[in-house]
Design a protein around this motif. Sequence first.
Motif, PDB file in Angstrom:
ATOM      1  N   VAL A  55     -98.402  50.459  23.581  1.00 28.33           N
ATOM      2  CA  VAL A  55     -97.180  49.847  23.058  1.00 28.33           C
ATOM      3  C   VAL A  55     -96.113  50.920  22.843  1.00 28.33           C
ATOM      4  CG1 VAL A  55     -98.020  50.006  20.679  1.00 28.33           C
ATOM      5  CG2 VAL A  55     -96.237  48.348  21.235  1.00 28.33           C
ATOM      6  N   LEU A  56     -94.874  50.527  23.044  1.00 28.51           N
ATOM      7  CA  LEU A  56     -93.717  51.376  22.757  1.00 28.51           C
ATOM      8  C   LEU A  56     -92.895  50.714  21.655  1.00 28.51           C
ATOM      9  CD1 LEU A  56     -92.413  52.038  26.375  1.00 28.51           C
ATOM     10  CD2 LEU A  56     -93.786  53.579  24.981  1.00 28.51           C
ATOM     11  N   ALA A  57     -92.270  51.527  20.836  1.00 31.05           N
ATOM     12  CA  ALA A  57     -91.323  51.019  19.847  1.00 31.05           C
ATOM     13  C   ALA A  57     -90.064  51.861  19.942  1.00 31.05           C
ATOM     14  CB  ALA A  57     -91.902  51.088  18.445  1.00 31.05           C
ATOM     15  N   TYR A  58     -88.946  51.186  20.110  1.00 30.04           N
ATOM     16  CA  TYR A  58     -87.647  51.844  20.159  1.00 30.04           C
ATOM     17  C   TYR A  58     -86.928  51.526  18.858  1.00 30.04           C
ATOM     18  CZ  TYR A  58     -88.611  51.870  25.148  1.00 30.04           C
ATOM     19  OH  TYR A  58     -89.186  52.056  26.361  1.00 30.04           O
ATOM     20  N   MET A  59     -86.300  52.521  18.259  1.00 27.23           N
ATOM     21  CA  MET A  59     -85.605  52.310  17.003  1.00 27.23           C
ATOM     22  C   MET A  59     -84.293  53.083  17.004  1.00 27.23           C
ATOM     23  SD  MET A  59     -86.970  52.816  13.079  1.00 27.23           S
ATOM     24  CE  MET A  59     -87.751  54.361  13.415  1.00 27.23           C
ATOM     25  N   LEU A 105     -84.722  47.430  16.227  1.00 26.73           N
ATOM     26  CA  LEU A 105     -86.073  47.654  16.730  1.00 26.73           C
ATOM     27  C   LEU A 105     -86.322  46.864  18.003  1.00 26.73           C
ATOM     28  CD1 LEU A 105     -88.004  47.081  13.402  1.00 26.73           C
ATOM     29  CD2 LEU A 105     -87.823  49.244  14.591  1.00 26.73           C
ATOM     30  N   THR A 106     -87.007  47.482  18.926  1.00 27.14           N
ATOM     31  CA  THR A 106     -87.517  46.786  20.096  1.00 27.14           C
ATOM     32  C   THR A 106     -88.975  47.184  20.254  1.00 27.14           C
ATOM     33  OG1 THR A 106     -85.358  46.860  21.167  1.00 27.14           O
ATOM     34  CG2 THR A 106     -87.246  46.389  22.576  1.00 27.14           C
ATOM     35  N   LEU A 107     -89.868  46.214  20.136  1.00 27.84           N
ATOM     36  CA  LEU A 107     -91.295  46.445  20.315  1.00 27.84           C
ATOM     37  C   LEU A 107     -91.653  46.029  21.734  1.00 27.84           C
ATOM     38  CD1 LEU A 107     -93.849  47.246  18.604  1.00 27.84           C
ATOM     39  CD2 LEU A 107     -94.316  44.793  18.501  1.00 27.84           C
ATOM     40  N   THR A 108     -92.294  46.935  22.472  1.00 27.38           N
ATOM     41  CA  THR A 108     -92.615  46.677  23.877  1.00 27.38           C
ATOM     42  C   THR A 108     -94.101  46.909  24.126  1.00 27.38           C
ATOM     43  OG1 THR A 108     -90.400  47.477  24.450  1.00 27.38           O
ATOM     44  CG2 THR A 108     -91.966  47.239  26.254  1.00 27.38           C
TER      45      THR A 108
END
Length: 86
Positions: free
Chosen positions: A68-72, A7-10
């Motif tokens: 916000v963006l979330a990459y998974m 996970l990357t929370l941006t």
Amino acid sequence: MQISIELTLTPLQDDYEAHIIRFIKRLRTSEFTVLENPLSTQVYGEYDKVMPFLTQELKIAFGNMDHVLAYMKMVKSNRSDYEPNF
């Protein structure tokens, strides 16, 4: 079925750091293996338990921010013990 999730929370706002720290601290309190590095956080565990947990935590995180963006990324196996052999 075991899974590994990266996970990357941006957060797209000036106070991004506090939101990221809060999100990671909430992940740490889970029953799952949670590993961190400077670019992402990995969560490892049983699919049927991890996914509802992440759905809830992402909803909370999204509710606390305007943008916000979330990459998974997901892998079907628990790779928490991976060590490169090269």
